[in-house]
Enzyme design. Structure first.
Site, PDB file in Angstrom:
ATOM      1  N   SER A 168       0.831  -1.189   0.000  1.00 50.04           N
ATOM      2  CA  SER A 168       0.000   0.000   0.000  1.00 50.04           C
ATOM      3  C   SER A 168       0.880   1.260   0.000  1.00 50.04           C
ATOM      4  CB  SER A 168      -0.952  -0.049   1.200  1.00 50.04           C
ATOM      5  OG  SER A 168      -2.016   0.856   1.058  1.00 50.04           O
ATOM      6  N   ASP A 205      -5.658  -3.739  -2.103  1.00 50.67           N
ATOM      7  CA  ASP A 205      -4.746  -3.355  -1.029  1.00 50.67           C
ATOM      8  C   ASP A 205      -3.895  -4.505  -0.489  1.00 50.67           C
ATOM      9  OD1 ASP A 205      -3.566  -2.196   1.199  1.00 50.67           O
ATOM     10  OD2 ASP A 205      -5.404  -2.213   2.390  1.00 50.67           O
TER      11      ASP A 205
END
Length: 282
Positions: free
Chosen positions: A39, A159
């Site tokens: 991320s 993510d």
């Protein structure tokens, strides 16, 4: 520095803390041979490997109030609070240019994790896929509910912090006997369960693996922290993280708060630097 990994946690805009730490490392010409991030940690890692001191701060802090970066308008138009096309196209190619040449010729190994929406498992990419690097980081940074999944090869990805929030086990399995971790939460932080199962099931009805991983995320995260704390006691990891809860949300537009967190990261790196060198040389 052989067999030493640098692991970068995500955390959305809290990742500006990591940017401060890495800028201090670059000021000291400290570069690790192996870097792994998910991320926002992947965003930080890319600018660190391209040796662009201050770049992540410029993107995160200076553009925080730009509606193309974060806004409800983006969500209405693109189904994403973050302007992902803006962040991963216009910014690196025009506004705050990314040094693709330095990145692609670096001897450092970069490992980026993203979550496979169908299986819920982590998929890892390396900088050998440098022609796809922006899309890989985009996938790793695509947060559920506020961003769209990203297709790479045969994967549908989101993510990276869902399936492997702090990829220290991956680093160890890749042969690193020591690891330096930059975390974006305070020492006693405990992640709470996601309590909106019906919304999750409705939103991602085709992605059973993703739903399962999101529901289990708090357990995995908290177990990972326990594992890291044990490694720290054994002298196998060195941790830099905020001493107090960061006054910055995952989605944050307040430049003053962001800048203060960046400076905290820089100062924490400076404060820990001598002990870090002792760890690396022991």
């Amino acid at each position: 520095m052989n067999n030493i990994g640098l692991i970068l946690e995500g955390g959305g805009m809290r990742g500006v803390y990591t940017a401060g730490v890495l800028d201090y490392f670059m000021d000291k010409n400290l570069y690790f041979p192996y870097v792994s991030g998910v991320s926002m940690g992947a965003c930080n890692a890319a600018s660190y490997i391209s040796k662009q001191r201050g770049r992540t701060k410029s993107v995160t802090v200076d553009l925080a109030n730009d509606s193309r970066y974060i806004s409800v308008k983006n969500f209405i138009k693109y189904k994403s609070i973050f302007g992902m096309d803006f962040i991963f196209d216009e910014v690196p190619n025009k506004l705050v240019p990314f040094d693709f040449n330095t990145f692609s010729t670096s001897s450092q190994k970069l490992v980026i994790g993203a979550t496979d929406c169908f299986t819920g498992k982590e998929v890892y990419f390396t900088n050998s896929s440098s022609n796809e690097i922006l899309n890989i980081i985009r996938a790793s940074s695509s947060l559920p509910f506020i961003s769209n999944p990203v297709k790479i090869n045969n994967y549908i990805l989101m993510d990276g912090g869902i399936a492997d929030p702090i990829p220290v086990k991956k680093s160890i399995s890749d042969g690193n006997t020591k690891n330096v971790l930059i975390l974006t939460r305070e020492p006693k932080y405990i992640k709470k369960p996601f309590n909106h199962n019906w919304i999750l099931s409705k939103k991602y009805s085709n992605f059973k693996g993703l739903c399962s991983s999101i529901l289990n995320r708090h357990r995995l995260y908290n177990e990972t922290l326990d594992y890291i704390n044990d490694l720290e006691k054994q002298g196998k990891v060195f941790i830099i993280r905020p001493s107090l809860p960061p006054n910055v949300k995952r989605i944050e537009k307040n430049k003053s708060r962001l800048n203060n967190l960046y400076l905290q990261g820089y100062k924490d790196a400076e404060k820990n630097y001598t002990n870090l060198l002792n760890f690396l040389n022991s």
